[in-house]
Design an enzyme around this catalytic site. Structure first.
Site, PDB file in Angstrom:
ATOM      1  N   SER A  50       0.825  -1.211   0.000  1.00 53.57           N
ATOM      2  CA  SER A  50       0.000   0.000   0.000  1.00 53.57           C
ATOM      3  C   SER A  50       0.857   1.257   0.000  1.00 53.57           C
ATOM      4  CB  SER A  50      -0.859  -0.021   1.270  1.00 53.57           C
ATOM      5  OG  SER A  50      -1.471   1.227   1.471  1.00 53.57           O
ATOM      6  N   TYR A  52      -1.969  -0.026  10.186  1.00 53.06           N
ATOM      7  CA  TYR A  52      -2.208  -0.685   8.898  1.00 53.06           C
ATOM      8  C   TYR A  52      -0.966  -0.558   8.000  1.00 53.06           C
ATOM      9  CZ  TYR A  52      -3.650  -1.224   4.070  1.00 53.06           C
ATOM     10  OH  TYR A  52      -3.694  -1.610   2.767  1.00 53.06           O
ATOM     11  N   LYS A  91       1.814  -3.533   6.726  1.00 47.30           N
ATOM     12  CA  LYS A  91       2.177  -3.812   5.323  1.00 47.30           C
ATOM     13  C   LYS A  91       3.690  -3.687   5.119  1.00 47.30           C
ATOM     14  CE  LYS A  91      -1.784  -4.743   3.395  1.00 47.30           C
ATOM     15  NZ  LYS A  91      -2.052  -5.930   2.592  1.00 47.30           N
TER      16      LYS A  91
END
Ligand code: UDP
Length: 338
Positions: A124, A148, A152
């Site tokens: 991402s 988040y 990643k």
């Protein structure tokens, strides 16, 4: 380089019942490969599994993964299965590390055990954090600002270490804003819960959802609202197929942004929704959402050079138009176009 059998490649798609994963299965199938979906349906939809077999399982269940890799004679993995809400990750960090990082630990362990050495990973632009320049290229330092994005980035590091230790061949594809849905209307954009701008704006316009909250109108952008790079999910799906082909042809680790290079503001999305649906979007100007940088736009040059990838759908009306039929009536996801 890994030797591949001459039969069509069999590709495990973790999270293949989800939004981007299901579109990717269709693209793999169109490209002559055999997708095998692995999903626990915690956020995916069984009816989105339309290309390839469905193996129900949790990503953290290494024994189940080993069994599926073996029984399904898997040659390569595309790994989407993850929690992907920034706001939720801030409130539930352990849940994000457990699922996203724990899942990657089990997956890499199972792949190493079974000698499956090719992995395309759904990363991402959240791994970059607050950008230091625009557009964002892959040389920008990765400094994520929420759990988040950190989960990643940790997965990217794990793949790098696995490449060194046991020869994993991988691609980390850093998406910008996935948007739209299948142009043939076989698959929809569906998230549960729905937090994304385009679906919420479509529901507001159609009267099937609440007025849209515009998060921030005082940003240092031309119209004061946030600017994002919306890339069509069909383009993302195609990029995964290209990345897999490149790895299978011997390409080294690929770390690539997937975006269009074009920025669109929240206000411009509302204008597009109005043009597409014929209805203005009822909206409420609201405070900024925590953690939202003013502008996130990709420099797509490296993906073009490495994969020959270029987004096909760059017209925002087209992107919105492909999603629109799914939001025209309740329940959310019921198609107006058969
Ligand atoms: N956004 C908004 N109202 C909403 C949802 C999103 O104004 O109800 C804005 C959000 O602040 C961001 C952009 O729309 O600038 C895209 O947000 P989304 O949640 O779709 O994707 P994200 O950028 O978080 O991945």
């Amino acid at each position: 380089m890994t030797q591949f059998p001459s039969r069509p490649a069999r590709v495990l798609v973790t999270g293949g019942a989800g939004y981007i994963g299901s579109h990717c299965c269709k693209a793999l199938s169109r490209a002559g490969m055999v997708p095998v979906v692995y999903d626990n349906l915690s956020r995916g939809h069984a009816d989105a599994v339309r290309w390839g077999a469905f193996m129900k399982g949790d990503l953290r269940d290494r024994a189940r993964l080993v069994q599926v890799l073996r029984d399904e004679r898997i040659d390569a993995v595309i790994h989407f299965a993850a929690f992907a809400y920034v706001g939720e990750s801030v409130h539930e960090p352990q849940m994000y590390y457990d699922n996203n990082v724990g899942g990657m630990i089990a997956l890499l362990g199972a792949m190493q055990e079974m000698g499956v050495k090719t992995l395309v990973f759904s990363s991402s632009c959240a791994t970059y954090g607050v950008p230091t320049h625009m557009p964002i290229d892959e040389t920008m330092a990765q400094a994520p600002i929420n759990p988040y994005g950190r989960s990643k980035l940790i997965c990217e590091w794990m793949m790098e270490d696995a490449a060194t230790a046991w020869g994993l061949s991988y691609a980390a594809l850093r998406y910008f804003n996935a948007a739209g849905s299948d142009p043939e209307f076989e698959l929809s954009e569906r998230h549960d819960p729905e937090t994304h701008l385009i679906p919420l704006a479509l529901m507001a316009a159609e009267g099937t959802g609440a007025p849209l909250q515009v998060f921030g109108t005082d940003y240092p952008t031309p119209d004061g609202t946030c600017v994002r790079d919306y890339i069509h999910v069909g383009d993302l799906a195609r990029a995964h197929v290209l990345a897999l082909d490149a790895l299978r042809a011997g390409a080294g680790p690929l770390k690539l942004n997937l975006g269009t290079g074009k920025g669109t503001s929240v206000q411009e999305i509302l204008d597009a929704v109005e043009r597409v649906t014929g209805h203005a979007v009822p909206h409420i100007d609201s405070p900024r959402r925590a953690g939202d940088p003013p502008e996130l736009v990709a420099n797509p040059a490296r993906a073009r050079e490495a994969l020959g990838f270029e987004a096909q759908w760059t017209n925002i009306d087209e992107i919105v138009g492909h999603a629109a039929p799914w939001f025209a009536e309740r329940p959310v996801g019921a198609p107006k176009v058969a």
